[in-house]
Design a protein around this motif. Sequence first.
Motif, PDB file in Angstrom:
ATOM      1  N   TYR A 267       0.841  -1.209   0.000  1.00 39.66           N
ATOM      2  CA  TYR A 267       0.000   0.000   0.000  1.00 39.66           C
ATOM      3  C   TYR A 267       0.871   1.252   0.000  1.00 39.66           C
ATOM      4  O   TYR A 267       0.612   2.211  -0.734  1.00 39.66           O
ATOM      5  CB  TYR A 267      -0.930  -0.013   1.212  1.00 39.66           C
ATOM      6  CG  TYR A 267      -1.920   1.122   1.244  1.00 39.66           C
ATOM      7  CD1 TYR A 267      -3.205   0.966   0.745  1.00 39.66           C
ATOM      8  CD2 TYR A 267      -1.562   2.368   1.755  1.00 39.66           C
ATOM      9  CE1 TYR A 267      -4.122   2.012   0.758  1.00 39.66           C
ATOM     10  CE2 TYR A 267      -2.453   3.426   1.775  1.00 39.66           C
ATOM     11  CZ  TYR A 267      -3.734   3.238   1.278  1.00 39.66           C
ATOM     12  OH  TYR A 267      -4.624   4.279   1.286  1.00 39.66           O
ATOM     13  N   ASP A 375      -4.005  -9.571   0.226  1.00 35.52           N
ATOM     14  CA  ASP A 375      -4.860  -8.828  -0.709  1.00 35.52           C
ATOM     15  C   ASP A 375      -6.057  -8.207   0.010  1.00 35.52           C
ATOM     16  O   ASP A 375      -6.388  -7.029  -0.210  1.00 35.52           O
ATOM     17  CB  ASP A 375      -5.365  -9.749  -1.819  1.00 35.52           C
ATOM     18  CG  ASP A 375      -4.259 -10.198  -2.759  1.00 35.52           C
ATOM     19  OD1 ASP A 375      -3.164  -9.604  -2.719  1.00 35.52           O
ATOM     20  OD2 ASP A 375      -4.489 -11.154  -3.531  1.00 35.52           O
ATOM     21  N   GLU A 376      -6.711  -8.992   0.868  1.00 35.04           N
ATOM     22  CA  GLU A 376      -7.913  -8.483   1.523  1.00 35.04           C
ATOM     23  C   GLU A 376      -7.570  -7.382   2.522  1.00 35.04           C
ATOM     24  O   GLU A 376      -8.286  -6.378   2.624  1.00 35.04           O
ATOM     25  CB  GLU A 376      -8.678  -9.608   2.215  1.00 35.04           C
ATOM     26  CG  GLU A 376      -9.996  -9.135   2.798  1.00 35.04           C
ATOM     27  CD  GLU A 376     -10.927 -10.256   3.222  1.00 35.04           C
ATOM     28  OE1 GLU A 376     -12.058  -9.943   3.638  1.00 35.04           O
ATOM     29  OE2 GLU A 376     -10.518 -11.435   3.147  1.00 35.04           O
ATOM     30  N   GLU A 378      -5.010  -5.308   2.423  1.00 35.97           N
ATOM     31  CA  GLU A 378      -4.666  -4.090   1.681  1.00 35.97           C
ATOM     32  C   GLU A 378      -5.927  -3.377   1.209  1.00 35.97           C
ATOM     33  O   GLU A 378      -6.045  -2.143   1.333  1.00 35.97           O
ATOM     34  CB  GLU A 378      -3.784  -4.416   0.486  1.00 35.97           C
ATOM     35  CG  GLU A 378      -3.377  -3.171  -0.290  1.00 35.97           C
ATOM     36  CD  GLU A 378      -2.756  -3.474  -1.636  1.00 35.97           C
ATOM     37  OE1 GLU A 378      -2.237  -2.522  -2.254  1.00 35.97           O
ATOM     38  OE2 GLU A 378      -2.812  -4.623  -2.084  1.00 35.97           O
ATOM     39  N   ALA A 379      -6.876  -4.124   0.668  1.00 29.72           N
ATOM     40  CA  ALA A 379      -8.112  -3.512   0.173  1.00 29.72           C
ATOM     41  C   ALA A 379      -8.886  -2.850   1.305  1.00 29.72           C
ATOM     42  O   ALA A 379      -9.418  -1.735   1.143  1.00 29.72           O
ATOM     43  CB  ALA A 379      -8.972  -4.564  -0.519  1.00 29.72           C
ATOM     44  N   ARG A 380      -8.938  -3.485   2.446  1.00 27.95           N
ATOM     45  CA  ARG A 380      -9.705  -2.937   3.568  1.00 27.95           C
ATOM     46  C   ARG A 380      -9.006  -1.731   4.191  1.00 27.95           C
ATOM     47  O   ARG A 380      -9.665  -0.812   4.674  1.00 27.95           O
ATOM     48  CB  ARG A 380      -9.966  -4.028   4.604  1.00 27.95           C
ATOM     49  CG  ARG A 380     -10.876  -5.126   4.075  1.00 27.95           C
ATOM     50  CD  ARG A 380     -11.578  -5.837   5.189  1.00 27.95           C
ATOM     51  NE  ARG A 380     -12.452  -6.883   4.691  1.00 27.95           N
ATOM     52  CZ  ARG A 380     -13.484  -7.373   5.373  1.00 27.95           C
ATOM     53  NH1 ARG A 380     -13.772  -6.878   6.576  1.00 27.95           N
ATOM     54  NH2 ARG A 380     -14.229  -8.339   4.864  1.00 27.95           N
ATOM     55  N   GLY A 382      -7.269   0.431   2.469  1.00 26.26           N
ATOM     56  CA  GLY A 382      -7.592   1.505   1.542  1.00 26.26           C
ATOM     57  C   GLY A 382      -9.003   2.016   1.708  1.00 26.26           C
ATOM     58  O   GLY A 382      -9.248   3.235   1.640  1.00 26.26           O
ATOM     59  N   ALA A 383      -9.956   1.105   1.938  1.00 23.57           N
ATOM     60  CA  ALA A 383     -11.350   1.519   2.103  1.00 23.57           C
ATOM     61  C   ALA A 383     -11.534   2.362   3.359  1.00 23.57           C
ATOM     62  O   ALA A 383     -12.258   3.370   3.346  1.00 23.57           O
ATOM     63  CB  ALA A 383     -12.253   0.277   2.158  1.00 23.57           C
TER      64      ALA A 383
END
Length: 528
Positions: A267, A375-376, A378-380, A382-383
């Motif tokens: 990230y 992956d999950e 990093e996505a969370r 960012g959210a």
Amino acid sequence: METSRSGLALKPFYSADDRPHKDNEVPGAYPFTRGRLRPSSADAGWIHRELSGEGDAHRSNEQLQYLLGIGQTGVDVIGDSPTQSMVDPDHPLVRHSVGTQGVSLCCRQDYLDLFRNIALDRISISSSVPSIFALTGLLGAVEAFGFARDKVRGSVLQPPLYCSDAAYSCGMPVDLLSRLSVDTIEYSARELPRFHAYVEDTYFFSECGLNAIEEMALGFVQIRHLVRAVRRRGVAVDSFAPRIAILVNCSMDFFEEIAKIRATRRYFARMMKEEFGAVDPRSWSVVITSHTSGLTLSAQQPINNVVRGATQGLALALAGVQAMEISAFDEGFRTPSAEAHLTAIRTQQILSLETGVGKVADPLGGSYYIEALTDEIEARIGAMVAEVEAAGDPIELAERGYFRTIFHRASERHVSTLASGERRIVGVNCHEMSREQDTLLRDIAERKIEPFRAQIDKIRRFRAERNQEPVRRALRHLHAQALIRDANLVAAVRQGLDTGATMGELAGAMRLAYDKPYDPLGALQPDF
């Protein structure tokens, strides 16, 4: 269904179907998921250090010499609660806490006594002390002992948005705290090429019970806030971004913590390159250090804490951190004793020398489970960053208690999951023992640190014997500089320390420039 500590749903097993789009990532290359450096047979591993600081600077120097003697390769000094609050030890309302939770650092001489006979050109000096005082105090020692500035290695923490809500209140407004962070980063970018003037300390505020996603999301909110502020000063991003580091927490959720660190590297790399326009690859590859979680330690059965520290240390080694500190067994009671320091350093040495864990970079890379978690997470992260930034300006959010609410809810969640048994801790809410049975290491862990009253007497004598008029002039100068909102205050603070002003007096002068009380505890008045 099983979940991780952060509430991520976990499958009974993972397969290639859980990550259909594979990236051929390698350590030492963008986006640095697998590590910031290419592996080499000459790699020295991570920096071994332990949290230190107790009593006055003389006593803490002895502690540092002991740690270096048993194999510590870096230094981390924490200030006591008055120091963290930017209050002098002779303040009438703090006498019972002087030197009990860290070292008391108040004036230039304290820093000279703390770093005497330490190789400041070879040993990395990290300080959990308010950054502008940690930096100026260290610089005073560097010059007094004849070391070259360009050889100085180490770091200071920058927690302006969260320190008053999750650590020590210092009576300064958030905009002043942010300014002081920017001042130290700007100054170091120009004067100290090897110094990490910005460590994003996610450890301290995550200890209120934040999960891995909340910890890193709030860390990145603060990183983004300060990067933008430093750039507004006209400082090019590639002149300071290579010296950003993140000090992360490490809980007992073994695989989630490893995935968290991998996701953090990725990230950060994408953010610096794609959003902030950094072009130097060193600006993309963040240094990550860690302190194992004090929150996971228990006062019950302190011997169990040795296992917790070793487990978390193994996770950090597998994740490829650049430095670590292990909470060995007594940090459920106090700052580490000599016995706990020895246990923690030996734990790191065993991990490094006996297990082979550092022979291969990112050994869990490619694991279906680890890659899916990375992956999950990093996505969370960012959210949540997007959600917080959409709520408003970070300084305004901090001032109106937005972050305080997040911390309070996390603390309540932590307590409720323990009370309900949803989270089990051996010796606390399962596999308990009677007080009569629970004896291992308890005599050491419960050894009390008495307030260091000699430091109070020393500062009173120092204040009475110094030449007062130069001190008053230095305080007036700092106050005038603080009124100029875009002036960098590092030189004025350094001048004040060199003249004989104390940390409490210098902090008070800055508070006044922001229309805040000179003394946050309301007992003292300015004398300049």
